[in-house]
Design an enzyme around this catalytic site. Structure first.
Site, PDB file in Angstrom:
ATOM      1  N   LYS A 129      -3.439 -11.923  -8.953  1.00 43.21           N
ATOM      2  CA  LYS A 129      -4.769 -12.251  -8.445  1.00 43.21           C
ATOM      3  C   LYS A 129      -5.831 -11.287  -8.963  1.00 43.21           C
ATOM      4  CE  LYS A 129      -5.506  -9.444  -4.437  1.00 43.21           C
ATOM      5  NZ  LYS A 129      -6.636  -9.296  -3.543  1.00 43.21           N
ATOM      6  N   LYS A 177       0.841  -1.203   0.000  1.00 44.60           N
ATOM      7  CA  LYS A 177       0.000   0.000   0.000  1.00 44.60           C
ATOM      8  C   LYS A 177       0.879   1.257   0.000  1.00 44.60           C
ATOM      9  CE  LYS A 177      -4.573  -0.124  -0.076  1.00 44.60           C
ATOM     10  NZ  LYS A 177      -4.763  -1.371  -0.777  1.00 44.60           N
ATOM     11  N   LYS A 187      -9.777  -5.598  -6.721  1.00 45.17           N
ATOM     12  CA  LYS A 187     -10.336  -4.289  -7.067  1.00 45.17           C
ATOM     13  C   LYS A 187      -9.229  -3.361  -7.536  1.00 45.17           C
ATOM     14  CE  LYS A 187     -13.512  -5.049  -3.786  1.00 45.17           C
ATOM     15  NZ  LYS A 187     -13.457  -5.204  -2.357  1.00 45.17           N
TER      16      LYS A 187
HETATM   17  P1  ADP Z   1      -9.515  -6.600  -3.100  1.00 54.31           P
HETATM   18  O1  ADP Z   1      -8.221  -7.323  -3.224  1.00 54.31           O
HETATM   19  O2  ADP Z   1     -10.313  -6.664  -4.332  1.00 54.31           O
HETATM   20  O3  ADP Z   1      -9.386  -5.199  -2.551  1.00 54.31           O
HETATM   21  P2  ADP Z   1     -10.207  -7.326  -0.479  1.00 54.31           P
HETATM   22  O4  ADP Z   1      -8.778  -7.162  -0.128  1.00 54.31           O
HETATM   23  O5  ADP Z   1     -11.190  -6.345   0.036  1.00 54.31           O
HETATM   24  O6  ADP Z   1     -10.347  -7.418  -2.039  1.00 54.31           O
HETATM   25  O7  ADP Z   1     -10.626  -8.792  -0.031  1.00 54.31           O
HETATM   26  C1  ADP Z   1     -11.788  -9.174   0.665  1.00 54.31           C
HETATM   27  C2  ADP Z   1     -11.788 -10.660   0.866  1.00 54.31           C
HETATM   28  O8  ADP Z   1     -11.767 -11.330  -0.375  1.00 54.31           O
HETATM   29  C3  ADP Z   1     -10.556 -11.177   1.625  1.00 54.31           C
HETATM   30  O9  ADP Z   1     -10.943 -12.284   2.415  1.00 54.31           O
HETATM   31  C4  ADP Z   1      -9.637 -11.603   0.539  1.00 54.31           C
HETATM   32  O10 ADP Z   1      -8.728 -12.596   0.939  1.00 54.31           O
HETATM   33  C5  ADP Z   1     -10.615 -12.146  -0.479  1.00 54.31           C
HETATM   34  N1  ADP Z   1     -10.052 -12.017  -1.821  1.00 54.31           N
HETATM   35  C6  ADP Z   1      -9.871 -10.877  -2.533  1.00 54.31           C
HETATM   36  N2  ADP Z   1      -9.336 -11.142  -3.739  1.00 54.31           N
HETATM   37  C7  ADP Z   1      -9.179 -12.489  -3.780  1.00 54.31           C
HETATM   38  C8  ADP Z   1      -8.697 -13.392  -4.780  1.00 54.31           C
HETATM   39  N3  ADP Z   1      -8.288 -12.946  -5.958  1.00 54.31           N
HETATM   40  N4  ADP Z   1      -8.653 -14.702  -4.478  1.00 54.31           N
HETATM   41  C9  ADP Z   1      -9.095 -15.160  -3.278  1.00 54.31           C
HETATM   42  N5  ADP Z   1      -9.582 -14.376  -2.314  1.00 54.31           N
HETATM   43  C10 ADP Z   1      -9.635 -13.050  -2.558  1.00 54.31           C
END
Ligand code: ADP
Ligand code: TRP
Length: 333
Positions: free
Chosen positions: A197, A113, A200
């Site tokens: 991965k 970040k 967002k």
């Molecule tokens: P982003 O990465 O889109 O900002 P978040 O960090 O808010 O998403 O993640 C929210 C939840 O979704 C967490 O439990 C995170 O581990 C899961 N998550 C997000 N992206 C993935 C992914 N590509 N594969 C598996 N789990 C994910």
């Protein structure tokens, strides 16, 4: 009947995507009957990226509707908004006294970040894992269903729980563990842009709320290559990602069929993508319809949030009381 406790949350920073769903929310739904579940919307955590008040509000509402549309049942689970439970920020303050700069600075999510937003490396980002630990241990959670990217944050939560127990000589907090079904590895849903991965901030997400046309467009744009030219050739990352996603959303025989074609060098990626897009659409379309319906019902959303806040506060206040006693805060008057 004492069920193990589960806590997990997602920041309201946009629409839920397939990574959120298969990495986290699908497990929430599967756990509701056998665990004492707390699922929340991490709106305080989302302040680390400075959303506008309008975006914050619509984000919270969206995720709440999406949780419900996915099948989290407010009668079975406690669904709540993090900022409705002020006890958590109090515990966070206490935990901060025993969280050290060095260990916080070494966390990969902080380093990532700090790289992504060099103009806004705030203290909330640094202590993000402390607030996350407070979220988890305030309900004395045993399990935390999250995706692979949260592994290190969860490791920090375990560390802070153990440290507090040790410092005050009492096993007040269970040590929370990641939760996956069948003891499988924590899941990572890939993006369709060749590497990494789905996320967002990666800008490669397929959202539950996307309409079928949008989904087809996104999938058809997925990165591929000119195809294999040797039998049983190892798959490059972009291609493997396409297969991984298919293994997650499609029937096993569909993924197997395209795998055989790949191994025989007869695969046509266009056909595979069409199939994948249709399988994603059949998965998400009913959820999308429910999101739209629930978003229109303000009263229902408000009722769910209120009920969740009450249940979560009750559980949090109980732990906080014990914590304050242990620390040595005594009522003098
Ligand atoms: P982003 O990465 O889109 O900002 P978040 O960090 O808010 O998403 O993640 C929210 C939840 O979704 C967490 O439990 C995170 O581990 C899961 N998550 C997000 N992206 C993935 C992914 N590509 N594969 C598996 N789990 C994910
Ligand atoms: N850090 C998590 C994420 O980005 C969100 C989160 C905050 C969380 N507090 C939590 C997840 C407690 C599980 C438990 O996805």
């Amino acid at each position: 009947m004492n069920k193990p406790t589960v806590v997990s949350g997602i920041r309201p920073t946009g629409y839920l995507h397939l990574g959120n769903y298969f990495g986290a929310v699908r497990n929430f739904i599967r756990m509701q009957d056998d665990f004492n579940c707390f699922f929340f919307i991490a709106d305080i955590h989302s302040l680390t990226t400075h959303p506008t008040p309008g975006d914050l509000q619509s984000g919270v509402k969206q995720v709440l509707a999406e949780y419900l549309a996915c099948g989290i049942d407010p009668e079975k689970s406690t669904i709540f908004i993090q900022s409705d439970v002020p006890e958590v920020t109090e515990l966070y303050t206490f935990l901060n006294m025993n969280a050290y700069l060095g260990e916080l600075e070494r966390t990969t999510s902080f380093k990532d970040k700090a790289r992504q937003q060099p103009e806004n490396v705030n203290a909330g980002l640094l202590t993000y894992p402390v607030l996350m630990a407070a979220d988890i241990i305030i309900h004395k959670a045993h399990f935390v269903p999250v995706g692979k990217d949260q592994e290190q944050n969860l490791e920090m939560a375990r560390k802070f729980a153990k440290r507090f127990n040790r410092m005050y000589g009492k096993n007040i907090f269970p040590i929370p563990r990641p939760f996956t079904f069948d003891g499988k590895d924590m899941i990572k849903v890939p993006g369709l842009d060749g590497s990494g991965k789905m996320g967002k901030s990666e800008g490669n997400a397929i959202n539950l709320y996307d309409d079928p046309r949008e989904i087809r467009k996104k999938v058809m744009r997925a990165v591929t290559d000119s195809g294999p030219n040797e039998m049983n050739q190892e798959k490059p990352e972009a291609i493997q990602n396409l297969f991984t996603l298919m293994e997650i959303v499609s029937k096993p025989e569909t993924a197997e069929h395209f795998n055989e074609l790949y191994n025989k060098c007869e695969i046509r990626y266009g056909d595979m993508k069409k199939q994948l897009a249709e399988d994603i659409v059949s998965y998400t379309a009913p959820i999308r319809d429910r999101i739209i319906e629930i978003l229109e019902d303000q009263d229902y959303l408000a009722k769910v949030a209120k009920m969740g806040a009450e249940k979560a506060r009750e559980s949090a206040a109980k732990t906080l009381n014990e914590v304050k006693n242990l620390i040595g805060f005594k009522k003098l008057f």
